[in-house]
Design an enzyme around this catalytic site. Structure first.
Site, mmCIF file in Angstrom:
data_model
loop_
_atom_site.group_PDB
_atom_site.id
_atom_site.type_symbol
_atom_site.label_atom_id
_atom_site.label_comp_id
_atom_site.label_asym_id
_atom_site.label_seq_id
_atom_site.Cartn_x
_atom_site.Cartn_y
_atom_site.Cartn_z
ATOM 1 N N GLY A 209 51.981 46.262 74.361
ATOM 2 C CA GLY A 209 50.607 46.788 74.236
ATOM 3 C C GLY A 209 50.361 47.492 72.911
ATOM 4 N N GLU B 92 42.798 26.301 50.870
ATOM 5 C CA GLU B 92 43.482 25.386 49.938
ATOM 6 C C GLU B 92 44.068 24.167 50.658
ATOM 7 O OE1 GLU B 92 45.530 27.256 46.658
ATOM 8 O OE2 GLU B 92 44.405 29.085 47.040
ATOM 9 N N THR C 151 43.481 22.330 54.710
ATOM 10 C CA THR C 151 43.855 22.663 56.093
ATOM 11 C C THR C 151 45.178 21.970 56.450
ATOM 12 O OG1 THR C 151 42.659 20.734 56.928
ATOM 13 C CG2 THR C 151 41.420 22.804 56.794
ATOM 14 N N GLU D 96 31.517 23.815 49.141
ATOM 15 C CA GLU D 96 30.062 23.946 49.339
ATOM 16 C C GLU D 96 29.753 23.775 50.817
ATOM 17 O OE1 GLU D 96 27.887 21.076 47.093
ATOM 18 O OE2 GLU D 96 28.840 21.646 45.200
HETATM 19 C C1 LIG Z 1 38.458 33.491 52.746
HETATM 20 C C2 LIG Z 1 38.270 32.169 52.091
HETATM 21 C C3 LIG Z 1 38.486 32.014 50.715
HETATM 22 C C4 LIG Z 1 38.254 30.785 50.085
HETATM 23 N N1 LIG Z 1 38.367 30.683 48.716
HETATM 24 C C5 LIG Z 1 37.967 29.542 48.108
HETATM 25 C C6 LIG Z 1 37.928 29.446 46.663
HETATM 26 O O1 LIG Z 1 38.292 30.383 45.947
HETATM 27 N N2 LIG Z 1 37.458 28.299 46.100
HETATM 28 C C7 LIG Z 1 37.043 27.237 46.858
HETATM 29 O O2 LIG Z 1 36.615 26.238 46.293
HETATM 30 N N3 LIG Z 1 37.107 27.284 48.216
HETATM 31 C C8 LIG Z 1 37.541 28.408 48.856
HETATM 32 N N4 LIG Z 1 37.587 28.466 50.231
HETATM 33 C C9 LIG Z 1 37.253 27.278 51.014
HETATM 34 C C10 LIG Z 1 38.446 26.611 51.692
HETATM 35 O O3 LIG Z 1 39.235 25.961 50.743
HETATM 36 C C11 LIG Z 1 37.886 25.678 52.791
HETATM 37 O O4 LIG Z 1 37.535 26.524 53.870
HETATM 38 C C12 LIG Z 1 38.851 24.619 53.232
HETATM 39 O O5 LIG Z 1 39.077 23.694 52.201
HETATM 40 C C13 LIG Z 1 38.359 23.833 54.464
HETATM 41 O O6 LIG Z 1 37.028 23.448 54.354
HETATM 42 P P1 LIG Z 1 35.996 23.845 55.508
HETATM 43 O O7 LIG Z 1 36.226 25.277 55.840
HETATM 44 O O8 LIG Z 1 34.639 23.460 55.099
HETATM 45 O O9 LIG Z 1 36.443 23.020 56.789
HETATM 46 P P2 LIG Z 1 35.936 21.560 57.206
HETATM 47 O O10 LIG Z 1 36.130 20.608 56.097
HETATM 48 O O11 LIG Z 1 34.566 21.688 57.814
HETATM 49 O O12 LIG Z 1 36.972 21.196 58.351
HETATM 50 C C14 LIG Z 1 36.820 21.631 59.714
HETATM 51 C C15 LIG Z 1 37.977 21.055 60.522
HETATM 52 O O13 LIG Z 1 37.938 19.603 60.469
HETATM 53 C C16 LIG Z 1 39.183 19.115 59.991
HETATM 54 N N5 LIG Z 1 38.983 17.924 59.183
HETATM 55 C C17 LIG Z 1 38.108 17.737 58.156
HETATM 56 N N6 LIG Z 1 38.247 16.507 57.635
HETATM 57 C C18 LIG Z 1 39.248 15.908 58.330
HETATM 58 C C19 LIG Z 1 39.875 14.618 58.272
HETATM 59 N N7 LIG Z 1 39.537 13.710 57.349
HETATM 60 N N8 LIG Z 1 40.866 14.359 59.163
HETATM 61 C C20 LIG Z 1 41.255 15.279 60.075
HETATM 62 N N9 LIG Z 1 40.702 16.494 60.170
HETATM 63 C C21 LIG Z 1 39.715 16.803 59.317
HETATM 64 C C22 LIG Z 1 39.763 20.256 59.153
HETATM 65 O O14 LIG Z 1 41.171 20.137 59.017
HETATM 66 C C23 LIG Z 1 39.345 21.472 59.970
HETATM 67 O O15 LIG Z 1 40.240 21.665 61.042
HETATM 68 C C24 LIG Z 1 37.850 29.679 50.865
HETATM 69 C C25 LIG Z 1 37.682 29.815 52.250
HETATM 70 C C26 LIG Z 1 37.861 31.040 52.860
HETATM 71 C C27 LIG Z 1 37.602 31.141 54.341
#
Ligand SMILES: Cc1cc2nc3c(=O)[nH]c(=O)nc-3n(C[C@H](O)[C@H](O)[C@H](O)COP(=O)(O)OP(=O)(O)OC[C@H]3O[C@@H](n4cnc5c(N)ncnc54)[C@H](O)[C@@H]3O)c2cc1C
Length: 395
Positions: free
Chosen positions: A343, A366, A368, A127
């Site tokens: 290139g 799934e 980071t 979300e």
């Molecule tokens: C193309 C695509 C398909 C997807 N499909 C699905 C799906 O089918 N179902 C679903 O539920 N989700 C889906 N997602 C979501 C995906 O799982 C999330 O993008 C991912 O879990 C990371 O969340 P975020 O992007 O909000 O990053 P954020 O949580 O905002 O993180 C941003 C940065 O901060 C770092 N960070 C955050 N917390 C910490 C911590 N405690 N310590 C150190 N570093 C931290 C992260 O590693 C990252 O580098 C999808 C995303 C994309 C882009």
């Protein structure tokens, strides 16, 4: 130790390889350019049994093991990661929770239509305020008159808006736990439920022919029986689901890294400078060696994690290791593949330029790299060096 796949695992890998190289690879560039969901390819994969590879045969799936699935997924992703993620999100994220936590009635009603892959199922966790931190989930589900009334939204949910999507499992707050943290539960929402709508598809850097949408729930009512597993076990369910998903995203990364290597090796032998093939220069040879070494290591990590899962053993740490290493190795492979192309590798229409764009998401989706490194470290810190070493080599 035996590193050979079984006959059945080999059969799935070869089936996937033939289909991927014969049908998917020739269309991969166009799929990426046009950003259109490949309904005909997914239908053919369903016919071949690939879209339900690990799902139970009694519900129409193929009943294959997790190693076979990862071998097949690597081959599909070597041809195109958009198709790879469509298969992965359907099997690992969409259907596996229905298999693991669903009642017989739920499996009959929801899994049966999806287990062969003719319809797709999605998994909605992320979300606006809940990315890495699922505790930030704002979507609520309130039990009223025998129905869950769901309100809130989700973002980036894969396979949620295709013409063949049958529904989504969403994680929602269903109350507050004694310690004050949110009680999270998983709820099954069929696609045509009133109050459930989807926004337009996203423009993306990679996985461009795969399907992701924001989901909106406004006074969306589903029967009380659509609760998946026990109330309040949503967190445990999605952590378990993501463990399997991480191995599969690692397999997808290995496939993409292999595709980078395939292109780089062919180009290095073909391209001549200073009167000889650039493959004869040691600088280029070392790049190819490093790519091959890392692909081999990443593939072994994937297969070990998958093998552990097939034996019902703990594989969470290995899943995180495979996910981090394979996704980062694939990024290095994509970078070196462009470098070897010079290139030409920077031109739109070049396969390696496409791979370089596509590879980044593997370090994000799934879980980071950062959160997976934390999962690995959290486990290690509970052990002494001897225990940690034993776990690594002698499971
Ligand atoms: C193309 C695509 C398909 C997807 N499909 C699905 C799906 O089918 N179902 C679903 O539920 N989700 C889906 N997602 C979501 C995906 O799982 C999330 O993008 C991912 O879990 C990371 O969340 P975020 O992007 O909000 O990053 P954020 O949580 O905002 O993180 C941003 C940065 O901060 C770092 N960070 C955050 N917390 C910490 C911590 N405690 N310590 C150190 N570093 C931290 C992260 O590693 C990252 O580098 C999808 C995303 C994309 C882009």
């Amino acid at each position: 130790m035996n590193f050979d796949p079984t006959d059945e695992q080999r059969r799935w890998r070869n089936l996937a390889r033939d289909f991927a190289q014969g049908v998917i690879r020739p269309r991969a560039e166009r799929l990426d350019r046009e950003q259109k969901f490949p309904y005909d390819i997914v239908a053919e994969m369903a016919q071949l049994g690939l879209m339900g590879l690990t799902l139970p045969q009694e519900y129409g799936g193929s009943g294959g093991d997790f190693v076979a699935y990862n071998l097949a997924l690597e081959e599909i992703s070597r041809a195109d990661t958009s198709v790879g993620i469509t298969m992965e999100a359907h099997i690992s994220l969409g259907c596996s929770p229905l298999v693991a936590f669903g009642t017989e009635e739920q499996k009959e009603q929801f899994l049966r239509q999806c287990a062969a892959g003719e319809r797709l199922w999605a998994f909605g966790l992320t979300e606006e305020e809940a990315g890495t931190d699922a505790g930030g989930t704002r979507t609520t589900a309130e039990l009223r008159d025998g129905h869950w009334v769901i309100s809130g939204s989700k973002k980036w949910i894969t396979n949620s808006g295709t013409d063949i999507t049958a529904g989504v499992t969403v994680i929602a707050r269903t109350g507050k736990r004694d310690d004050g943290r949110p009680e999270l539960s998983a709820i099954i929402v069929p696609q045509e439920t009133p109050g459930y709508t989807r926004g337009p598809a996203y423009e993306k850097l990679g996985w461009r022919a795969s399907d992701q949408h924001p989901l909106y729930f406004e006074d969306c009512r589903v029967p009380e029986e659509n609760l998946l597993g026990e109330r309040g076990t949503g967190l445990r369910q999605f952590l378990q689901t993501l463990d399997g998903g991480r191995v599969a995203v690692a397999a997808l990364s290995v496939g993409l890294a292999q595709a980078c290597f395939d292109e780089a090796l062919a180009r290095a032998k073909r391209r001549r400078q200073f009167g000889k093939a650039i493959a004869e220069f040691q600088a280029i040879q070392f790049k190819l060696s490093d790519m091959a070494m890392e692909i081999e290591l990443a593939r072994n990590l994937v297969l070990k994690a998958a093998w552990l899962k097939d034996r019902g053993r703990s594989f969470s740490r290995e899943a995180s290791m495979a996910k981090v290493f394979a996704s980062e190795a694939a990024k290095r492979a994509a970078d070196q593949a462009v470098q070897i192309h010079g290139g030409e590798g920077f031109m739109e229409g070049s396969a390696v330029a496409r791979y370089w764009r596509q590879v980044k998401i593997n370090e994000i989706g799934e879980g980071t790299s950062e959160i997976n490194r934390q999962i690995i470290a959290r486990g290690l810190l509970k052990e002494n060096a001897e225990e940690a070493t034993q776990k690594m080599v002698a499971q």
